[in-house]
Design a protein around this motif. Sequence first.
Motif, PDB file in Angstrom:
ATOM      1  N   VAL A 284       0.827  -1.208   0.000  1.00  0.00           N
ATOM      2  CA  VAL A 284       0.000   0.000   0.000  1.00  0.00           C
ATOM      3  C   VAL A 284       0.862   1.259   0.000  1.00  0.00           C
ATOM      4  CG1 VAL A 284      -1.751   1.295   1.256  1.00  0.00           C
ATOM      5  CG2 VAL A 284      -1.886  -1.208   1.161  1.00  0.00           C
ATOM      6  N   VAL A 285       0.554   2.156  -0.929  1.00  0.00           N
ATOM      7  CA  VAL A 285       1.174   3.477  -0.957  1.00  0.00           C
ATOM      8  C   VAL A 285       0.307   4.474  -0.200  1.00  0.00           C
ATOM      9  CG1 VAL A 285       1.866   5.403  -2.458  1.00  0.00           C
ATOM     10  CG2 VAL A 285       2.403   3.033  -3.109  1.00  0.00           C
ATOM     11  N   ALA A 286      -1.000   4.454  -0.450  1.00  0.00           N
ATOM     12  CA  ALA A 286      -1.955   5.328   0.253  1.00  0.00           C
ATOM     13  C   ALA A 286      -3.292   4.604   0.296  1.00  0.00           C
ATOM     14  CB  ALA A 286      -2.088   6.669  -0.445  1.00  0.00           C
ATOM     15  N   PRO A 287      -3.961   4.616   1.446  1.00  0.00           N
ATOM     16  CA  PRO A 287      -5.166   3.807   1.608  1.00  0.00           C
ATOM     17  C   PRO A 287      -6.466   4.528   1.287  1.00  0.00           C
ATOM     18  CG  PRO A 287      -4.457   4.619   3.731  1.00  0.00           C
ATOM     19  CD  PRO A 287      -3.488   5.167   2.717  1.00  0.00           C
ATOM     20  N   VAL A 288      -6.413   5.653   0.584  1.00  0.00           N
ATOM     21  CA  VAL A 288      -7.612   6.448   0.310  1.00  0.00           C
ATOM     22  C   VAL A 288      -8.177   6.091  -1.064  1.00  0.00           C
ATOM     23  CG1 VAL A 288      -8.505   8.780   0.024  1.00  0.00           C
ATOM     24  CG2 VAL A 288      -6.769   8.313   1.762  1.00  0.00           C
ATOM     25  N   GLY A 289      -9.498   5.947  -1.140  1.00  0.00           N
ATOM     26  CA  GLY A 289     -10.162   5.723  -2.420  1.00  0.00           C
ATOM     27  C   GLY A 289     -10.379   4.282  -2.787  1.00  0.00           C
ATOM     28  N   ALA A 290      -9.918   3.350  -1.945  1.00  0.00           N
ATOM     29  CA  ALA A 290     -10.023   1.939  -2.303  1.00  0.00           C
ATOM     30  C   ALA A 290     -11.475   1.466  -2.354  1.00  0.00           C
ATOM     31  CB  ALA A 290      -9.223   1.088  -1.319  1.00  0.00           C
ATOM     32  N   GLY A 291     -12.328   1.973  -1.455  1.00  0.00           N
ATOM     33  CA  GLY A 291     -13.727   1.541  -1.456  1.00  0.00           C
ATOM     34  C   GLY A 291     -14.447   1.925  -2.732  1.00  0.00           C
ATOM     35  N   ASP A 292     -14.206   3.137  -3.209  1.00  0.00           N
ATOM     36  CA  ASP A 292     -14.824   3.572  -4.463  1.00  0.00           C
ATOM     37  C   ASP A 292     -14.309   2.730  -5.626  1.00  0.00           C
ATOM     38  OD1 ASP A 292     -15.987   5.616  -2.941  1.00  0.00           O
ATOM     39  OD2 ASP A 292     -14.360   7.013  -3.403  1.00  0.00           O
ATOM     40  N   THR A 351      -1.742 -16.276  -3.379  1.00  0.00           N
ATOM     41  CA  THR A 351      -0.316 -15.965  -3.249  1.00  0.00           C
ATOM     42  C   THR A 351       0.109 -14.769  -4.105  1.00  0.00           C
ATOM     43  OG1 THR A 351       0.172 -17.633  -4.948  1.00  0.00           O
ATOM     44  CG2 THR A 351       0.315 -18.325  -2.645  1.00  0.00           C
ATOM     45  N   LEU A 352      -0.872 -14.125  -4.749  1.00  0.00           N
ATOM     46  CA  LEU A 352      -0.573 -12.954  -5.568  1.00  0.00           C
ATOM     47  C   LEU A 352      -0.236 -11.767  -4.669  1.00  0.00           C
ATOM     48  CD1 LEU A 352      -0.726 -12.199  -8.623  1.00  0.00           C
ATOM     49  CD2 LEU A 352      -3.056 -11.387  -8.176  1.00  0.00           C
ATOM     50  N   ARG A 353       0.758 -11.011  -5.061  1.00  0.00           N
ATOM     51  CA  ARG A 353       1.108  -9.783  -4.335  1.00  0.00           C
ATOM     52  C   ARG A 353       1.305  -8.671  -5.350  1.00  0.00           C
ATOM     53  NH1 ARG A 353       2.645  -8.919   0.864  1.00  0.00           N
ATOM     54  NH2 ARG A 353       3.393  -6.811   1.279  1.00  0.00           N
ATOM     55  N   LEU A 354       0.652  -7.527  -5.125  1.00  0.00           N
ATOM     56  CA  LEU A 354       0.676  -6.429  -6.077  1.00  0.00           C
ATOM     57  C   LEU A 354       1.373  -5.221  -5.469  1.00  0.00           C
ATOM     58  CD1 LEU A 354      -3.011  -6.702  -7.367  1.00  0.00           C
ATOM     59  CD2 LEU A 354      -0.960  -7.742  -8.329  1.00  0.00           C
ATOM     60  N   GLY A 355       2.265  -4.633  -6.249  1.00  0.00           N
ATOM     61  CA  GLY A 355       2.999  -3.465  -5.786  1.00  0.00           C
ATOM     62  C   GLY A 355       2.872  -2.318  -6.767  1.00  0.00           C
ATOM     63  N   PRO A 356       3.475  -1.167  -6.465  1.00  0.00           N
ATOM     64  CA  PRO A 356       3.402  -0.010  -7.366  1.00  0.00           C
ATOM     65  C   PRO A 356       3.837  -0.369  -8.780  1.00  0.00           C
ATOM     66  CG  PRO A 356       4.346   0.629  -5.267  1.00  0.00           C
ATOM     67  CD  PRO A 356       4.227  -0.876  -5.231  1.00  0.00           C
ATOM     68  N   GLY A 357       3.069   0.082  -9.748  1.00  0.00           N
ATOM     69  CA  GLY A 357       3.377  -0.177 -11.150  1.00  0.00           C
ATOM     70  C   GLY A 357       2.751  -1.431 -11.705  1.00  0.00           C
ATOM     71  N   TRP A 358       2.026  -2.191 -10.875  1.00  0.00           N
ATOM     72  CA  TRP A 358       1.524  -3.479 -11.351  1.00  0.00           C
ATOM     73  C   TRP A 358       0.487  -3.336 -12.459  1.00  0.00           C
ATOM     74  CZ3 TRP A 358      -3.415  -5.430 -11.456  1.00  0.00           C
ATOM     75  CH2 TRP A 358      -4.391  -4.734 -10.726  1.00  0.00           C
ATOM     76  N   THR A 359      -0.253  -2.220 -12.491  1.00  0.00           N
ATOM     77  CA  THR A 359      -1.305  -2.095 -13.500  1.00  0.00           C
ATOM     78  C   THR A 359      -0.756  -2.017 -14.911  1.00  0.00           C
ATOM     79  OG1 THR A 359      -1.322   0.312 -13.231  1.00  0.00           O
ATOM     80  CG2 THR A 359      -2.893  -0.966 -11.908  1.00  0.00           C
ATOM     81  N   ASN A 365       5.676  -9.885 -14.375  1.00  0.00           N
ATOM     82  CA  ASN A 365       6.209  -8.580 -14.001  1.00  0.00           C
ATOM     83  C   ASN A 365       6.649  -8.650 -12.564  1.00  0.00           C
ATOM     84  OD1 ASN A 365       5.772  -5.759 -12.684  1.00  0.00           O
ATOM     85  ND2 ASN A 365       5.930  -5.323 -14.883  1.00  0.00           N
ATOM     86  N   GLU A 366       7.732  -7.989 -12.233  1.00  0.00           N
ATOM     87  CA  GLU A 366       8.261  -8.129 -10.881  1.00  0.00           C
ATOM     88  C   GLU A 366       7.327  -7.558  -9.821  1.00  0.00           C
ATOM     89  OE1 GLU A 366      11.904  -6.048 -10.663  1.00  0.00           O
ATOM     90  OE2 GLU A 366      11.040  -4.077 -11.098  1.00  0.00           O
ATOM     91  N   GLU A 367       6.395  -6.672 -10.232  1.00  0.00           N
ATOM     92  CA  GLU A 367       5.465  -6.107  -9.257  1.00  0.00           C
ATOM     93  C   GLU A 367       4.188  -6.932  -9.123  1.00  0.00           C
ATOM     94  OE1 GLU A 367       6.475  -4.021  -7.334  1.00  0.00           O
ATOM     95  OE2 GLU A 367       8.097  -2.985  -8.328  1.00  0.00           O
ATOM     96  N   VAL A 368       4.041  -7.972  -9.945  1.00  0.00           N
ATOM     97  CA  VAL A 368       2.913  -8.885  -9.845  1.00  0.00           C
ATOM     98  C   VAL A 368       3.522 -10.253  -9.568  1.00  0.00           C
ATOM     99  CG1 VAL A 368       0.923  -9.883 -11.012  1.00  0.00           C
ATOM    100  CG2 VAL A 368       1.574  -7.528 -11.483  1.00  0.00           C
ATOM    101  N   ARG A 369       3.531 -10.636  -8.326  1.00  0.00           N
ATOM    102  CA  ARG A 369       4.278 -11.818  -7.937  1.00  0.00           C
ATOM    103  C   ARG A 369       3.358 -12.906  -7.398  1.00  0.00           C
ATOM    104  NH1 ARG A 369       6.885  -7.528  -5.633  1.00  0.00           N
ATOM    105  NH2 ARG A 369       6.353  -8.092  -3.489  1.00  0.00           N
ATOM    106  N   VAL A 370       3.494 -14.098  -7.923  1.00  0.00           N
ATOM    107  CA  VAL A 370       2.829 -15.271  -7.369  1.00  0.00           C
ATOM    108  C   VAL A 370       3.905 -16.072  -6.646  1.00  0.00           C
ATOM    109  CG1 VAL A 370       1.505 -17.324  -7.857  1.00  0.00           C
ATOM    110  CG2 VAL A 370       1.143 -15.283  -9.228  1.00  0.00           C
ATOM    111  N   THR A 371       3.808 -16.118  -5.317  1.00  0.00           N
ATOM    112  CA  THR A 371       4.879 -16.732  -4.542  1.00  0.00           C
ATOM    113  C   THR A 371       4.460 -18.093  -4.005  1.00  0.00           C
ATOM    114  OG1 THR A 371       4.068 -15.591  -2.576  1.00  0.00           O
ATOM    115  CG2 THR A 371       5.775 -14.494  -3.860  1.00  0.00           C
TER     116      THR A 371
END
Length: 371
Positions: A284-292, A351-359, A365-371
């Motif tokens: 998480v970078v910023a937790p605002v707007g996720a519900g919308d 096991t998916l993990r998403l980081g900045p730039g994943w979209t 992609n290194e920001e979309v990781r299945v571990t």
Amino acid sequence: MPGQWSVPAPPADHEEPSVPGSAARTPTADTDVVCLGESMVTFLPSRPGRLADVPAFTRGIGGAESNVACALAAAGHRVKWVSRVGSDGFGDHLLDAVAAYGVDTTDVRRDPVRPTGVYFRTATDRATDVHEVAYYRAGSAASAMSPHTVPPDGLPGCRILHLSGITAALSDDCLDLLRALTAPRAGRPLVSFDVNHRPGLWRGRPGGPEVLLELARRCDLVFVGEDEAAEAWDVHGADAVRAALPGPPVLVVKQGADGATVYARGEDGTADTVTTVPGLAVDVVAPVGAGDAFAAGFLSATLRGLPVRERARHGHLMAAAVLTVPGDLTAPPGRAHADRLAALDDTAWGTLRLGPGWTAAAGANEEVRVT
């Protein structure tokens, strides 16, 4: 009408775009979603700290319903935003910014007297106690929305009408409008309602939780956080929320990082199918707007007629797109990319993990990781 679960099909000659739009669309009567509610100019701090200590702010936009509209339009759907803004520079900015996502703003009215609402917030999460939000929206142009200024019969035709409890809290006139829009009537589209309980907005106006419960019970698709249901109605756990809201054919109980539980009644009125979909691990970078964003992802998949599990997964993916950027809005993942992730088996999804730039990722992609 209340009780419907499927969404009217789009025109036979309509082709869903697969690439997010970046400019205002030509107005059309064939609209997928109408989102009605206030948007404000948002001032985001240049650094963490108390509002009293922040030396400068960056201008943005914020509003639950316009956030949903922007995300849906960027995902390729035909969306209109209905609201009122002031005849001022902030109103100009809002219209330009929302239209830049591909939203049709031709049904937004300009108020010659009342101003566009604005608010300032700190860099921390507004959903927790470690935050400050200063609203300057009392008497705003949007608070003058009513059945007179926005006649329900005058709304553009659409497959889904999306509303939220925030609008009901703005004024008695706005509450009257939501009651009119959620009332049973011939030709009513599927009505989507995000409870969005904001206690501060109800201060000085009695009955906020009861009003939200009344409105939610009149709708077809309801989004509510398990935590806000506990705060507003003193009901605890997803099953208890469903017991309090037995009417809506589809109820989505959001459970934070744990995921979401969807109660979907059969179109023939049969018992609920209950589907629990775990959330994603997100850096998480910023937790605002996720519900919308979650609501937008769920609605997008609903428009496409996807199964319930995929609807919730697309909600989680759209939320993850916003969680991994600083602001309330961002470009969603491409449709093919999101579909691929939503189709993962349960083990891979877990096991998916998403980081900045994943979209922007395509394939591995290194920001979309299945571990």
